[in-house]
Design an enzyme around this catalytic site. Structure first.
Site, PDB file in Angstrom:
ATOM      1  N   LYS A  42       7.187   1.265  14.287  1.00  0.00           N
ATOM      2  CA  LYS A  42       6.517   2.529  13.990  1.00  0.00           C
ATOM      3  C   LYS A  42       5.208   2.238  13.259  1.00  0.00           C
ATOM      4  O   LYS A  42       5.187   1.895  12.088  1.00  0.00           O
ATOM      5  CB  LYS A  42       7.378   3.443  13.105  1.00  0.00           C
ATOM      6  CG  LYS A  42       6.825   4.867  13.121  1.00  0.00           C
ATOM      7  CD  LYS A  42       6.996   5.626  11.845  1.00  0.00           C
ATOM      8  CE  LYS A  42       5.942   5.396  10.809  1.00  0.00           C
ATOM      9  NZ  LYS A  42       4.564   5.778  11.148  1.00  0.00           N
ATOM     10  N   PRO A  43       4.079   2.356  13.972  1.00  0.00           N
ATOM     11  CA  PRO A  43       2.802   2.112  13.308  1.00  0.00           C
ATOM     12  C   PRO A  43       2.397   3.292  12.450  1.00  0.00           C
ATOM     13  O   PRO A  43       2.994   4.369  12.548  1.00  0.00           O
ATOM     14  CB  PRO A  43       1.825   1.963  14.484  1.00  0.00           C
ATOM     15  CG  PRO A  43       2.453   2.710  15.613  1.00  0.00           C
ATOM     16  CD  PRO A  43       3.942   2.724  15.387  1.00  0.00           C
ATOM     17  N   ASP A  44       1.382   3.096  11.644  1.00  0.00           N
ATOM     18  CA  ASP A  44       0.802   4.231  10.937  1.00  0.00           C
ATOM     19  C   ASP A  44       0.147   5.140  11.985  1.00  0.00           C
ATOM     20  O   ASP A  44      -0.439   4.644  12.947  1.00  0.00           O
ATOM     21  CB  ASP A  44      -0.246   3.728   9.938  1.00  0.00           C
ATOM     22  CG  ASP A  44      -0.706   4.836   9.012  1.00  0.00           C
ATOM     23  OD1 ASP A  44      -0.231   4.869   7.867  1.00  0.00           O
ATOM     24  OD2 ASP A  44      -1.541   5.665   9.447  1.00  0.00           O
ATOM     25  N   GLY A  62       3.875  -1.476   3.187  1.00  0.00           N
ATOM     26  CA  GLY A  62       3.163  -0.263   2.779  1.00  0.00           C
ATOM     27  C   GLY A  62       3.208  -0.105   1.279  1.00  0.00           C
ATOM     28  O   GLY A  62       3.333  -1.099   0.539  1.00  0.00           O
ATOM     29  N   SER A  63       3.140   1.121   0.820  1.00  0.00           N
ATOM     30  CA  SER A  63       3.045   1.357  -0.620  1.00  0.00           C
ATOM     31  C   SER A  63       4.398   1.155  -1.308  1.00  0.00           C
ATOM     32  O   SER A  63       5.461   1.267  -0.682  1.00  0.00           O
ATOM     33  CB  SER A  63       2.543   2.779  -0.871  1.00  0.00           C
ATOM     34  OG  SER A  63       3.498   3.693  -0.385  1.00  0.00           O
ATOM     35  N   GLU A  90       7.242  -5.380   1.883  1.00  0.00           N
ATOM     36  CA  GLU A  90       5.955  -5.986   1.503  1.00  0.00           C
ATOM     37  C   GLU A  90       5.098  -4.847   0.955  1.00  0.00           C
ATOM     38  O   GLU A  90       4.634  -3.994   1.723  1.00  0.00           O
ATOM     39  CB  GLU A  90       5.284  -6.627   2.726  1.00  0.00           C
ATOM     40  CG  GLU A  90       6.083  -7.770   3.349  1.00  0.00           C
ATOM     41  CD  GLU A  90       6.036  -9.055   2.541  1.00  0.00           C
ATOM     42  OE1 GLU A  90       5.373  -9.083   1.487  1.00  0.00           O
ATOM     43  OE2 GLU A  90       6.683 -10.037   2.959  1.00  0.00           O
ATOM     44  N   LEU A  91       4.870  -4.833  -0.359  1.00  0.00           N
ATOM     45  CA  LEU A  91       4.336  -3.627  -0.998  1.00  0.00           C
ATOM     46  C   LEU A  91       2.987  -3.873  -1.685  1.00  0.00           C
ATOM     47  O   LEU A  91       2.291  -4.833  -1.384  1.00  0.00           O
ATOM     48  CB  LEU A  91       5.383  -3.086  -1.979  1.00  0.00           C
ATOM     49  CG  LEU A  91       6.810  -2.958  -1.390  1.00  0.00           C
ATOM     50  CD1 LEU A  91       7.809  -2.514  -2.444  1.00  0.00           C
ATOM     51  CD2 LEU A  91       6.829  -2.020  -0.193  1.00  0.00           C
ATOM     52  N   CYS A 151      -3.845  -5.999   1.072  1.00  0.00           N
ATOM     53  CA  CYS A 151      -2.867  -6.060  -0.014  1.00  0.00           C
ATOM     54  C   CYS A 151      -3.154  -7.223  -0.958  1.00  0.00           C
ATOM     55  O   CYS A 151      -2.853  -7.150  -2.143  1.00  0.00           O
ATOM     56  CB  CYS A 151      -1.465  -6.164   0.557  1.00  0.00           C
ATOM     57  SG  CYS A 151      -1.330  -7.491   1.766  1.00  0.00           S
ATOM     58  N   GLU A 206      -3.237   0.392  -8.329  1.00  0.00           N
ATOM     59  CA  GLU A 206      -3.895  -0.189  -7.152  1.00  0.00           C
ATOM     60  C   GLU A 206      -4.897   0.823  -6.583  1.00  0.00           C
ATOM     61  O   GLU A 206      -4.539   1.966  -6.307  1.00  0.00           O
ATOM     62  CB  GLU A 206      -2.833  -0.506  -6.106  1.00  0.00           C
ATOM     63  CG  GLU A 206      -3.376  -1.217  -4.889  1.00  0.00           C
ATOM     64  CD  GLU A 206      -2.311  -1.384  -3.796  1.00  0.00           C
ATOM     65  OE1 GLU A 206      -1.472  -0.473  -3.625  1.00  0.00           O
ATOM     66  OE2 GLU A 206      -2.332  -2.421  -3.119  1.00  0.00           O
TER      67      GLU A 206
HETATM   68  P1  NAD Z   1       2.405   4.149   3.015  1.00  0.00           P
HETATM   69  O1  NAD Z   1       3.610   3.656   2.312  1.00  0.00           O
HETATM   70  O2  NAD Z   1       1.936   5.519   2.729  1.00  0.00           O
HETATM   71  O3  NAD Z   1       2.615   4.092   4.618  1.00  0.00           O
HETATM   72  C1  NAD Z   1       2.996   2.918   5.271  1.00  0.00           C
HETATM   73  C2  NAD Z   1       3.836   3.265   6.497  1.00  0.00           C
HETATM   74  O4  NAD Z   1       5.002   3.952   6.085  1.00  0.00           O
HETATM   75  C3  NAD Z   1       3.135   4.185   7.508  1.00  0.00           C
HETATM   76  O5  NAD Z   1       3.501   3.808   8.808  1.00  0.00           O
HETATM   77  C4  NAD Z   1       3.712   5.544   7.174  1.00  0.00           C
HETATM   78  O6  NAD Z   1       3.697   6.428   8.292  1.00  0.00           O
HETATM   79  C5  NAD Z   1       5.132   5.175   6.788  1.00  0.00           C
HETATM   80  N1  NAD Z   1       5.795   6.125   5.897  1.00  0.00           N
HETATM   81  C6  NAD Z   1       5.245   6.948   4.977  1.00  0.00           C
HETATM   82  N2  NAD Z   1       6.211   7.662   4.360  1.00  0.00           N
HETATM   83  C7  NAD Z   1       7.387   7.275   4.890  1.00  0.00           C
HETATM   84  C8  NAD Z   1       8.744   7.644   4.670  1.00  0.00           C
HETATM   85  N3  NAD Z   1       9.091   8.552   3.767  1.00  0.00           N
HETATM   86  N4  NAD Z   1       9.701   7.031   5.401  1.00  0.00           N
HETATM   87  C9  NAD Z   1       9.372   6.087   6.324  1.00  0.00           C
HETATM   88  N5  NAD Z   1       8.108   5.711   6.577  1.00  0.00           N
HETATM   89  C10 NAD Z   1       7.129   6.285   5.869  1.00  0.00           C
HETATM   90  O7  NAD Z   1       1.280   3.059   2.765  1.00  0.00           O
HETATM   91  P2  NAD Z   1      -0.294   3.250   2.737  1.00  0.00           P
HETATM   92  O8  NAD Z   1      -0.663   3.792   1.411  1.00  0.00           O
HETATM   93  O9  NAD Z   1      -0.758   3.926   3.956  1.00  0.00           O
HETATM   94  O10 NAD Z   1      -0.731   1.700   2.829  1.00  0.00           O
HETATM   95  C11 NAD Z   1      -1.344   1.020   1.809  1.00  0.00           C
HETATM   96  C12 NAD Z   1      -0.325   0.309   0.923  1.00  0.00           C
HETATM   97  O11 NAD Z   1       0.293  -0.725   1.657  1.00  0.00           O
HETATM   98  C13 NAD Z   1      -0.980  -0.363  -0.276  1.00  0.00           C
HETATM   99  O12 NAD Z   1      -0.188  -0.158  -1.409  1.00  0.00           O
HETATM  100  C14 NAD Z   1      -0.973  -1.832   0.102  1.00  0.00           C
HETATM  101  O13 NAD Z   1      -0.998  -2.732  -0.981  1.00  0.00           O
HETATM  102  C15 NAD Z   1       0.301  -1.928   0.881  1.00  0.00           C
HETATM  103  N6  NAD Z   1       0.290  -3.100   1.753  1.00  0.00           N
HETATM  104  C16 NAD Z   1       1.072  -4.166   1.407  1.00  0.00           C
HETATM  105  C17 NAD Z   1       1.052  -5.326   2.181  1.00  0.00           C
HETATM  106  C18 NAD Z   1       1.880  -6.534   1.834  1.00  0.00           C
HETATM  107  O14 NAD Z   1       2.023  -7.424   2.682  1.00  0.00           O
HETATM  108  N7  NAD Z   1       2.426  -6.636   0.628  1.00  0.00           N
HETATM  109  C19 NAD Z   1       0.213  -5.382   3.305  1.00  0.00           C
HETATM  110  C20 NAD Z   1      -0.567  -4.281   3.597  1.00  0.00           C
HETATM  111  C21 NAD Z   1      -0.518  -3.139   2.825  1.00  0.00           C
END
Ligand code: NAD
Length: 536
Positions: free
Chosen positions: A199-201, A250-251, A272-273, A306, A404
């Site tokens: 599931k991509p963004d 993601g976050s 991976e956050l 990240c 962040e």
């Molecule tokens: P996000 O958590 O909002 O979204 C990431 C993904 O999760 C998206 O595909 C989104 O659709 C999905 N998502 C959102 N809410 C969800 C839910 N309730 N249930 C299931 N899926 C859900 O992340 P973001 O803010 O768009 O991305 C940036 C963050 O990602 C930053 O904090 C960054 O540091 C982190 N990140 C970490 C790494 C790593 O390897 N540690 C790499 C890249 C990005």
């Protein structure tokens, strides 16, 4: 949703030097539209190009039923795939590796249009995918082949460790690396014999669809890798409900939600956050190299990486010199929207994200921080562009201090002693990445072990650890759970299974021996075993 990924021979042929197209390649979208029709006209979401702020195209919003259907098909496909040899699976990824390199111009355009990246940053994604495809194609068997283990009774117990695929692996990821997140975690999962549902963004689904297309062209059997497009809160729960492992990038906030849902089902998860990464620059550091690396480490991907550094600690003795040079070079960085290698800083992903970055800087400035470079929204270049920004005089009261930003904003602090800087670097709820700059490599390696971060780069920003895919990569503290890359990065997608064959007699008193006599013999044997190398 298998239907979205089943198409083949996709040609995303945007000319490398063409002016910025407002729309994606019609061939790709047409195929996608056919799938949507077959799905029964799902609701559509408009995707905006960060470069222009105009409509790029639309993606279907999949439903929970689509997820269940994808899982059903994935499960069926996985059974046959699991019986393939490592060599046969590896052949698929060796072909995929070559196709990615040959057809990179297609995906480079797509990544730039969807994610608003500079071409240089898009190319890093091509490299990462190629490196992971090569690594796991050649090394999966080494990490997963059955291993002879020491048996409970020497010579009489034959024990083997096997690695069985989990089944179906779900992957949910952020938008900042649309190609890497579509494929680089899927490769070890697939090489281990699993099927994958990705599931991509919603901002970056087309790159994932292109990746799916290329995987099938490389010979991946039907339904093994599927893309479900749509919103996380709607698709996350049914996905976690229907897979055997969930990998999330993601976050930290969303990571906690995913972890709770995975815990309810008792399935494994990789998280991976976020991070608030620090870079330490000692007075003896090679100044020019340190500045050049700081530019890349803070502003590659417009800071939306990240592993980017958002905190820079510079030893007092060189603080003024370093900051002057770093600020000068930062002001010279070129921002643009063209589909070529002529510029190095791209756009932020969206209006919402731009607002977060602006708010962090405004809050800092209102509370007394100074802007040494940047600090301005640049709508003259593109609607979400923001200048690479350096702040000083940042303190704990400011949002940018510990939260962040995930944008092109770095705070610079001075320090005087090793203990002091170590304490300040570790004073963060995050622990993803760190960087140390010094000529004293022995000292740096010792200091690195005292930094609470999953990766520490000495005389580099992050590529040294990130690109070393034979070694694990993950976060400490709120930056994650589990690792990608290396042996652990593929073993997590398997169940460990121990199979032991007992010859002659097992761990029990033989006929005619009392339990007491048996315990005495075993006590003696245990004492002896401690002294026999190879058996202890
Ligand atoms: P996000 O958590 O909002 O979204 C990431 C993904 O999760 C998206 O595909 C989104 O659709 C999905 N998502 C959102 N809410 C969800 C839910 N309730 N249930 C299931 N899926 C859900 O992340 P973001 O803010 O768009 O991305 C940036 C963050 O990602 C930053 O904090 C960054 O540091 C982190 N990140 C970490 C790494 C790593 O390897 N540690 C790499 C890249 C990005």
């Amino acid at each position: 949703m298998a239907q979205l990924t089943g198409f083949s021979n996709s040609k995303v042929s945007l000319a490398q030097s063409a002016p910025l197209p407002k729309k994606l390649d019609e061939g790709l979208v047409e195929r996608l539209s056919q799938r949507i029709t077959r799905l029964g006209n799902r609701e559509l979401k408009t995707v905006i190009s960060p470069f222009s702020g105009e409509v790029l195209d639309h993606i279907p919003l999949c439903t929970a039923d689509d997820v269940r259907e994808a899982a059903r098909k994935a499960k069926a496909a996985q059974k046959t795939w699991a019986a393939w040899s490592f060599k046969a699976r590896g052949d698929v990824f060796r072909r995929f590796h070559d196709l990615v390199l040959e057809r990179q111009h297609e995906v480079l355009d797509l990544i730039q249009l969807e994610a608003g990246k500079a071409r240089r940053d898009a190319f890093y994604e091509v490299m990462d995918v190629a490196v992971n495809a090569r690594y796991y194609a050649y090394n999966a068997a080494k990490h997963l082949k059955p291993r002879r283990r020491r048996g409970v009774i020497p010579f009489l117990t034959q024990t083997w460790e096997y690695r069985q695929p989990k089944g179906v692996v779900g992957i949910i990821a952020a938008w900042n690396f649309p190609f890497i997140f579509a494929v680089s975690d899927a490769i070890p999962a697939l090489m281990a014999g699993n099927a994958v549902i990705f599931k991509p963004d919603p901002e970056t689904s087309f790159t994932a669809l292109w990746a799916a297309d290329l995987l099938y062209e490389a010979g991946l059997p039907a339904d093994l890798y599927q893309v479900i497009t749509g919103e996380g809160p709607e698709l996350g729960p049914p996905l976690i409900e229907n897979v055997d492992f969930i990998a999330f990038t993601g976050s930290t906030n969303t990571g906690r939600i995913i972890a709770r849902q995975a815990a309810d089902r008792l399935i494994g998860n990789l998280l991976e956050l976020g991070g608030k990464n620090a870079k330490i620059i000692f007075a003896d550091a090679p100044l020019e190299r340190a500045v050049a690396s700081a530019l890349r480490g803070c502003f590659n991907g417009a800071g939306q990486i990240c592993m980017s550094s958002e905190r820079l600690f510079v030893e007092s003795k060189i603080f003024d010199r370093f900051v002057r040079l770093f600020s000068e070079r930062t002001r010279q960085l070129k921002l643009s929207t063209s589909l070529n290698y002529e510029f190095v800083v791209g756009s932020l992903i969206s209006k919402q994200h731009l607002e977060t970055v602006k708010a962090h800087v405004q809050d800092a400035v209102a509370k007394g921080a100074k802007v040494l470079a940047g600090g301005r929204h640049r709508p003259d270049i593109g609607p979400f562009f923001y200048e690479p920004t350096i702040l000083t005089d940042v303190d704990k009261t400011m949002e940018v201090f510990a939260e962040e930003t995930f944008g092109p904003v770095v705070s610079v602090y001075r320090f005087d002693s090793v203990d002091e800087v170590l304490k300040r670097v570790n004073d963060s709820p995050y622990g993803l990445n760190a960087s140390i700059w010094t000529k004293d490599l022995k000292f740096a390696r010792e200091l690195a072990t005292r930094i609470q971060a999953g990766t520490v780069n000495i005389n580099d920003a992050y590529p040294a650890t990130w690109g070393s895919v034979d070694s694990p990569l993950g976060g400490f503290k709120n930056s994650g759970l589990g690792v990608r890359h290396g042996a652990d990065g593929i073993r997590q997608y398997t169940e460990a299974q121990t199979i032991a064959t007992q010859h002659y007699h097992g761990v029990a008193a033989p006929a005619g021996f009392s339990e007491k006599r048996f315990s005495q013999i075993m006590t003696f044997a245990l004492k002896i075993l401690k002294h026999i190398p190879g058996l202890r």
